[in-house]
Scaffold this active site. Structure first.
Site, short mmCIF file in Angstrom:
data_model
loop_
_atom_site.label_atom_id
_atom_site.label_comp_id
_atom_site.label_asym_id
_atom_site.label_seq_id
_atom_site.Cartn_x
_atom_site.Cartn_y
_atom_site.Cartn_z
N SER A 533 1.36 -1.50 0.13
CA SER A 533 0.11 0.31 0.10
C SER A 533 1.16 1.06 0.30
CB SER A 533 -0.90 0.10 1.07
OG SER A 533 -2.44 0.68 0.89
N ASP A 617 -9.56 -5.07 -5.94
CA ASP A 617 -8.58 -3.98 -5.15
C ASP A 617 -9.18 -2.93 -4.79
OD1 ASP A 617 -7.11 -2.51 -3.46
OD2 ASP A 617 -5.37 -2.79 -3.01
N HIS A 652 -7.43 -5.07 -1.38
CA HIS A 652 -5.75 -4.96 -0.39
C HIS A 652 -5.97 -5.27 0.26
CE1 HIS A 652 -3.71 -1.17 -0.39
NE2 HIS A 652 -4.18 -1.21 0.60
#
Length: 682
Positions: A533, A617, A652
């Site tokens: 991330s 995601d 994610h």
């Protein structure tokens, strides 16, 4: 040499403050387009073809399956007459929620493995009414942040009313047994649910037995447009607490006295410069956690009838360590970060320090929370060499006892974990914890993963990883620096890694790599950098700035296009940390310089790179990784492989099935060892 898919280019470009920026892979942002889907298939084919040729890949998978195959428990919690806990019997795709009545055998309450045939639909949160008779739970399909909410009677698990849909970034806060508060956005138009911009959050009230279309808007919308809105209810169910924000840092605070019918929503704090939340209340006295004039956080009290900041009284004062507070058994637990490790103190509701809790070592203690009437609570302690252990804590006498040990096959006595402090480029001292086998020879030949994050006030504290056993038992090293941008030293540390100071984060990470090399832990031929991330941005920025320093780069679900991140899903909310290309010429030039997608140079020799992302995601859209990988393959001129692995039916990270996690970790370690020339030993 690898034959990469031929990725088409177009002449898309943008102009920022008079400067043209080419974006030839813009078409990959359309995740629903057939040509994007075809590109994903081709890239996965090349990546899987490469990985399949690694001779010990299957051995790594078998070892991971063996390591993973033990019973895993969560700390128990009480709801009504039952004790609830999560348990995974080893290789189940999702943990199962059990419950147990005193004196009776445990029973399955909810089994997320039955939600879908392949284990990719997960339980994403559950909240019970105060009497425990009703529960509302969220499910996530394929890892998406968009959730569904199902309400059941807990005695027989029958569903009540319809399933709520299109819920995102939401808690569930019950108001008696009548209904609950939840938050969501207007769903983007069809075809762009996973990438469309989600601008304004709304807090709704859902009354049981009514249609979702009848849900009442409580806060947000056209009158008070805010990007993030949260609703919670105090334990005595007297106050509705609303937090409202436009970015991931700072929030307004509102309360509503539900004990008085028709009472208005009252503003407590009307700016978003600081963080505030209601921790608890005793009657009309509110206990508020805040970093207003206290960058390391403190707890204050105020009467709800006149809650303005001018009336706040310090309850637990700010110290040199960062405070995170919780409540249980009528006490307040001050969980401090001391050089990124836990120090926990217990206070009574009048502010008297009762004791400092004795922890089993230096590491991370979490979970100091329970209902007011409870006499005991459960907390979990872990470190890089201490598998998560659940402790039962008797609140009145301050006694901790082991409740459940981890069943993982790992001998902590064979390994060591130590904290060092190194100097970054501008002279700042940065802590780093280095973990490896005892007696390891520091000759520069040890395969090493340098893992980091450095953003959004997030603190990386010591925690055990089953997957990392693969690295450690092969004589490898796992190193985690606490970079600026994180929350390890409070808001000042966070701010020092934001906007026009973001380069500090990359400098801290690069300095950590140089420390490991100069102290012979490893060398550039055996050093991998890893992060997810915002940590994927970290890896992307560092591998483009110092490609010669690292052998392997593993950017996961990364924010890699810094000029357009704010155009997708909730990305606009990250501007507090990053700034945007539209802010000013200076901000645009700064972002354009370090943005990994834009910083790639033609003809450069980049580290062996495995970009990882997922098709569902909708936090950091996969377009970031798609565009970065396409340009990396175009510009890279060395012999190192630069590949992208795109997980399907995943998001994610949260909710991934065990099978998906093991497959991804297998590929990561196989790629890492193979490109370092390390022979995996059984």
């Amino acid at each position: 040499m690898i034959s990469y898919p031929n990725t088409k280019k177009d002449n898309t470009k943008d102009t920022y403050f008079g400067k043209e920026v080419q974006d030839p892979y813009r078409w990959l942002e359309n995740d629903q387009a057939e040509d994007t889907k075809a590109w994903v298939i081709e890239q996965n084919k090349v990546t899987q073809g490469y990985l399949a040729k690694i001779p010990y890949r299957d051995k790594i998978k078998q070892r991971l399956e063996k390591l993973w195959n033990y019973e895993k428990y969560s700390a128990p919690f009480k709801e009504g007459k039952y004790i609830y806990y999560f348990k995974n019997n080893g290789l189940q795709n999702q943990a199962v929620l059990y419950r147990q009545e005193e004196g009776k055998e445990p029973e399955v309450f909810l089994d997320p493995n039955t939600f879908s045939s392949d284990g990719t639909t997960s339980l994403a949160g559950i909240e019970f009414t105060k009497d425990g008779s009703l529960a509302a739970y969220q499910i996530s399909e394929g890892g998406s942040d968009w959730r569904k909410v199902i309400v059941i009677k807990t005695d027989d698990r029958t569903q009540i009313g319809q399933t709520l849909i299109d819920v995102k970034f939401s808690g569930l806060a019950w108001k008696g047994n009548d209904g609950f508060y939840y938050s969501s956005y207007d769903k983007p138009k069809a075809g762009s649910e996973l990438s469309g911009l989600t601008q304004y959050h709304k807090l709704y009230y859902h009354k049981l037995g009514t249609s979702q279309s009848e849900d009442k808007l409580i806060f947000g919308g056209e009158t008070t447009p805010r990007r993030y809105i949260g609703g919670s209810i105090t334990e005595d169910e007297r106050f509705l607490v609303i937090t409202a924000a436009n970015s991931t840092t700072g929030n307004e605070l509102y309360i509503q006295d539900l004990s008085k019918p028709g009472s208005k929503i009252v503003n407590v704090i009307n700016d978003m410069k600081n963080e505030h939340d209601v921790l608890d209340n005793l009657g009309s006295t509110l206990y508020i956690t805040t970093n207003l004039n206290a960058p390391n956080n403190k707890v204050v009290t105020v009467d709800a009838a006149s809650p303005a900041t001018s009336n706040w009284k310090d309850f637990i004062r700010e110290t040199g360590n960062v405070l995170n507070a919780g409540t249980g058994g009528g006490k307040i637990f001050a969980n401090y970060l001391k050089d990124a490790t836990s120090l926990v103190q217990q206070y009574d509701m009048q502010g008297k320090l009762e004791r400092t809790i004795t922890l089993p070592g230096v590491g991370t203690a979490s979970g100091f929370g329970a209902k007011k009437e409870e006499k005991e609570l459960y907390y979990t302690f872990t470190s890089y060499v201490y598998p998560p252990t659940i402790f039962k804590y008797t609140i009145e006498i301050g006694k901790s006892e082991v409740y459940k040990k981890s069943g993982v096959k790992f001998d902590p006595e064979q390994y060591e974990s130590k904290q060092v402090f190194y100097t970054s480029k501008d002279g700042t001292k940065v802590p780093m914890i280095i973990t490896h086998k005892k007696g390891l020879k520091l000759d520069g030949n040890n395969p090493t993963i340098l893992y980091g994050y450095g953003g959004f006030n997030v603190s990386l504290t010591p925690s055990f990883s089953t997957a990392n056993i693969i690295l450690l038992e092969q004589g490898g090293i796992f190193a985690v620096p606490n970079l600026r941008g994180g929350g390890e030293y409070g808001e000042k540390w966070h701010i020092a890694g934001t906007k026009l100071q973001k380069q500090n984060v990359f400098d801290d990470f690069i300095a950590a790599a140089e420390y490991l090399i100069s102290n012979k832990y490893t060398s550039k031929d055996y050093l991998a950098i890893s992060g997810g991330s915002n940590g994927g941005l970290l890896v992307g920025a560092c591998m483009t700035q110092r490609p010669e320093l690292f052998k392997v780069a593993l950017p996961a679900v990364g924010v890699l296009d810094m000029l357009r991140y704010n155009k997708f899903t909730a990305g606009a909310g990250w501007a507090y940390d990053y700034g945007t290309a539209e802010d000013s010429k200076e901000m645009f030039e700064y972002l354009n310089q370090y943005s990994p997608y834009h910083a790639l140079k033609t003809g450069a020799n980049y580290p062996a790179t495995l970009v990882t992302t997922a098709d569902h995601d909708d936090r950091v859209v996969p377009a970031h990784s798609f565009k970065f990988a396409a340009r990396l393959q175009e510009y890279h001129k060395g012999s190192n492989p630069v590949l992208i692995r795109i997980e399907t039916k995943a998001g994610h990270g949260a909710g991934k099935s065990t099978a998906q996690i093991i497959a991804e970790q297998t590929d990561k370690f196989a790629f890492l060892f193979y490109n370092m020339g390390v022979e995996y030993k059984d």
